[in-house]
Design a protein around this motif. Sequence first.
Motif, PDB file in Angstrom:
ATOM      1  N   ASN A  48     -15.623   4.059  -2.862  1.00  0.00           N
ATOM      2  CA  ASN A  48     -14.379   3.981  -3.078  1.00  0.00           C
ATOM      3  C   ASN A  48     -13.778   5.355  -3.036  1.00  0.00           C
ATOM      4  OD1 ASN A  48     -14.045   1.355  -3.692  1.00  0.00           O
ATOM      5  ND2 ASN A  48     -14.730   1.492  -6.006  1.00  0.00           N
ATOM      6  N   ARG A  51     -11.903   5.801   0.237  1.00  0.00           N
ATOM      7  CA  ARG A  51     -10.939   4.769   0.792  1.00  0.00           C
ATOM      8  C   ARG A  51      -9.458   5.462   0.388  1.00  0.00           C
ATOM      9  NH1 ARG A  51     -14.299   0.234  -1.434  1.00  0.00           N
ATOM     10  NH2 ARG A  51     -15.454  -0.501   0.634  1.00  0.00           N
ATOM     11  N   PRO A  53      -5.432   4.969  -0.670  1.00  0.00           N
ATOM     12  CA  PRO A  53      -4.625   4.371  -1.374  1.00  0.00           C
ATOM     13  C   PRO A  53      -3.726   3.490  -0.332  1.00  0.00           C
ATOM     14  CG  PRO A  53      -5.118   6.168  -2.502  1.00  0.00           C
ATOM     15  CD  PRO A  53      -5.717   6.527  -1.249  1.00  0.00           C
ATOM     16  N   CYS A  54      -3.424   2.585  -0.545  1.00  0.00           N
ATOM     17  CA  CYS A  54      -2.170   1.790   0.294  1.00  0.00           C
ATOM     18  C   CYS A  54      -1.568   0.680  -0.277  1.00  0.00           C
ATOM     19  CB  CYS A  54      -2.743   1.323   1.772  1.00  0.00           C
ATOM     20  SG  CYS A  54      -3.889  -0.040   1.511  1.00  0.00           S
ATOM     21  N   GLU A  58      -1.468  -4.442   2.672  1.00  0.00           N
ATOM     22  CA  GLU A  58      -2.173  -3.856   3.737  1.00  0.00           C
ATOM     23  C   GLU A  58      -3.582  -3.589   3.674  1.00  0.00           C
ATOM     24  OE1 GLU A  58      -0.209   0.021   3.924  1.00  0.00           O
ATOM     25  OE2 GLU A  58       1.621  -0.841   4.807  1.00  0.00           O
ATOM     26  N   CYS A  59      -3.958  -3.814   2.173  1.00  0.00           N
ATOM     27  CA  CYS A  59      -5.394  -3.494   1.990  1.00  0.00           C
ATOM     28  C   CYS A  59      -6.424  -4.632   2.271  1.00  0.00           C
ATOM     29  CB  CYS A  59      -5.404  -3.317   0.290  1.00  0.00           C
ATOM     30  SG  CYS A  59      -5.424  -4.536  -0.530  1.00  0.00           S
ATOM     31  N   ASP A  60      -7.640  -4.034   2.696  1.00  0.00           N
ATOM     32  CA  ASP A  60      -8.877  -5.085   2.779  1.00  0.00           C
ATOM     33  C   ASP A  60      -9.583  -5.105   1.500  1.00  0.00           C
ATOM     34  OD1 ASP A  60      -7.787  -5.426   5.455  1.00  0.00           O
ATOM     35  OD2 ASP A  60      -9.113  -3.697   6.309  1.00  0.00           O
ATOM     36  N   MET A  62      -9.862  -4.044  -2.585  1.00  0.00           N
ATOM     37  CA  MET A  62      -9.310  -3.748  -3.555  1.00  0.00           C
ATOM     38  C   MET A  62      -9.904  -3.285  -4.962  1.00  0.00           C
ATOM     39  SD  MET A  62      -6.270  -5.807  -5.810  1.00  0.00           S
ATOM     40  CE  MET A  62      -5.237  -6.154  -4.270  1.00  0.00           C
ATOM     41  N   THR A 104     -15.100  -3.798  -7.077  1.00  0.00           N
ATOM     42  CA  THR A 104     -14.360  -3.729  -5.692  1.00  0.00           C
ATOM     43  C   THR A 104     -14.469  -5.065  -5.030  1.00  0.00           C
ATOM     44  OG1 THR A 104     -14.943  -1.370  -5.225  1.00  0.00           O
ATOM     45  CG2 THR A 104     -13.995  -2.585  -3.511  1.00  0.00           C
TER      46      THR A 104
END
Length: 106
Positions: A48, A51, A53-54, A58-60, A62, A104
Motif C-alpha cells: 500500500n 500505490r 491515491p486515485c 478508477e481504482c483496482d 482499495m 486491502t
Amino acid sequence: SGIDNLCFYGSYIIFGNYDNNSYYYFITWATSVVWFFLYLVYTNQIRNWFRIPCAMSECDFMYVWVKEETEVYENAHTTSLIKYANALQEFVTPVHLLDGHDETVK
C-alpha cells in the motif's frame, strides 16, 4: 609469519584492518536486524505504500479501515498507575492497530 597467519589476519583491502572490518560488520548486521524486524511488522502494508491515491471509479485496489466500536467500563476509583499504563499502551501501539481493522480489497 607463516601460511596459517593469512587465515586470521589476511589483507583487509576494503576497510584496512580487523577493527574497521568488525565495526562495519556489526553496523551492517544491526541495520539488517532492524530492517528485517520492520519488514515483519509492516509486511501486510508494504504494498500500500507504493500505490497512488486515485478516485474510487478508477481504482483496482482499495485500502479500507473500519473503526471498531468498543465499550470501555471505567471504574470511579481508577488509580494513577492504571492511567499511566493505558497512556503508555496508546503511545507504544502502532496507529494501524488501534481501534479498528484494515484490509486491502480488490
